[in-house]
Design an enzyme around this catalytic site. Structure first.
Site, PDB file in Angstrom:
ATOM      1  CB  SER A 151      20.198  99.070  52.271  1.00 37.09           C
ATOM      2  OG  SER A 151      19.885  98.297  53.704  1.00 37.09           O
ATOM      3  CG  ASP A 156      28.210  93.845  60.376  1.00 41.09           C
ATOM      4  OD1 ASP A 156      29.206  92.454  60.143  1.00 41.09           O
ATOM      5  OD2 ASP A 156      27.043  93.285  61.754  1.00 41.09           O
ATOM      6  CG  HIS A 159      23.673  94.202  58.204  1.00 41.29           C
ATOM      7  ND1 HIS A 159      21.888  93.375  57.976  1.00 41.29           N
ATOM      8  CD2 HIS A 159      23.777  95.408  59.413  1.00 41.29           C
ATOM      9  CE1 HIS A 159      21.032  94.502  58.457  1.00 41.29           C
ATOM     10  NE2 HIS A 159      22.400  95.251  59.394  1.00 41.29           N
ATOM     11  CE  LYS A 174      20.578  96.513  48.896  1.00 42.60           C
ATOM     12  NZ  LYS A 174      19.384  97.291  47.911  1.00 42.60           N
TER      13      LYS A 174
END
Length: 281
Positions: A151, A156, A159, A174
């Site tokens: 993704s 960040d 996020h 991830k």
């Protein structure tokens, strides 16, 4: 070509299997949580071999000498040309939280509903340990390439996806799995799609970038079918080996032809994503 696709019961994974089956000489194995749900798949389950993989159980046993939860999966990987990882933690909405969101909007206050995760399916378990188990199995089986669907947003730490579900930090987990894959020695391709939408593929121009710079674009989404086509196109493609990149889809300029050949797109993209940004290694 033999390809194993995990997360075949999901919307993106199912489209990847479906597109692979469109080529007659492909041998495709898809992993599902339960074969009992095969009637809900997006592809003809009679044309692809199905293997059950309980990723939560596999993650719980990660690091053990004999992880029974991945036994059938590990056997399926023998002789595979590629593994496509399309598994991901899926948050569950807290429906009672919608009342607060609606009430807030009535007085001009923005807000997000609350989310939670199923037991045993936190991002740390699915997006980190669950993917680590898959990468380890692919390496042990000598798989020639791993294509990982991840993704955008991983640079960040603040996020909003990281805050979703009691700060479960799905993008950080991830990213940790991505860095583990990169250090594994297995040839890899890491794809960071923008926001996934359920539209027909092949109608927009793919735009590649790195390090979330495409987050500045509006819109910054991409049809799942286009992600599936890109993932399939990267299998066995020399330009895709050991590459990590972001991708969105943009409306084509009037009168312009689409140029979505993966080899050409990747050849034009000189950079790879920089993992010194928000490193999770």
């Amino acid at each position: 070509m033999k390809v194993v696709v995990t997360g075949a019961g999901g919307r993106t994974g199912g489209l990847i299997v479906k597109q692979l089956l469109e080529t007659a000489d492909n041998s495709v194995i898809g992993t599902v949580r339960s074969k009992a749900s095969s009637s809900k798949l997006q592809f003809d389950a009679e044309k692809a071999a199905l293997v059950e993989l309980d990723l939560a159980a596999a993650a719980a046993a990660a690091g053990t000498a004999d992880n029974a939860a991945v036994k059938d999966f590990a056997a399926a990987l023998q002789g595979a040309d590629a593994l496509v990882i399309a598994t991901s933690g899926v948050p569950q909405i807290k429906y009672l939280s919608l009342f607060g969101v609606i009430a807030g909007r009535l007085v001009g206050r923005k807000g997000m509903p609350g989310f939670t995760w199923k037991k045993g399916e936190l991002p740390e378990q699915i997006d980190w340990l669950g993917q680590k188990v898959q990468i380890d199995a692919a390496k042990a089986a000598g798989v020639k390439q791993v294509v990982l669907i991840s993704s955008m947003g991983g640079t960040d730490p603040e996020h909003f996806l990281n805050r979703m579900g009691d700060n479960a930090r799905i993008l950080d987990w991830k990213r940790k799995a991505e860095q583990y894959l990169m250090s594994s020695g297995v040839p890899y391709t890491i794809i960071h799609p923008g926001g996934l939408i359920d539209e027909a593929g092949g109608a927009k121009q793919l735009v590649l970038g790195v390090d979330d710079k495409l987050m500045a674009n509006n819109p910054r989404n991409i049809p799942r079918a286009d992600v599936a086509a890109l993932a399939v196109g990267c299998i066995g493609l020399k330009e895709a080996v050991n590459r990590s990149f972001d991708v969105i889809a943009a409306p084509p300029a009037e009168g312009a032809e689409l140029g979505n050949d993966p080899a050409a797109l990747l050849a034009a993209l000189q950079a790879n994503c920089d993992y010194s940004i928000n490193s999770q290694a």
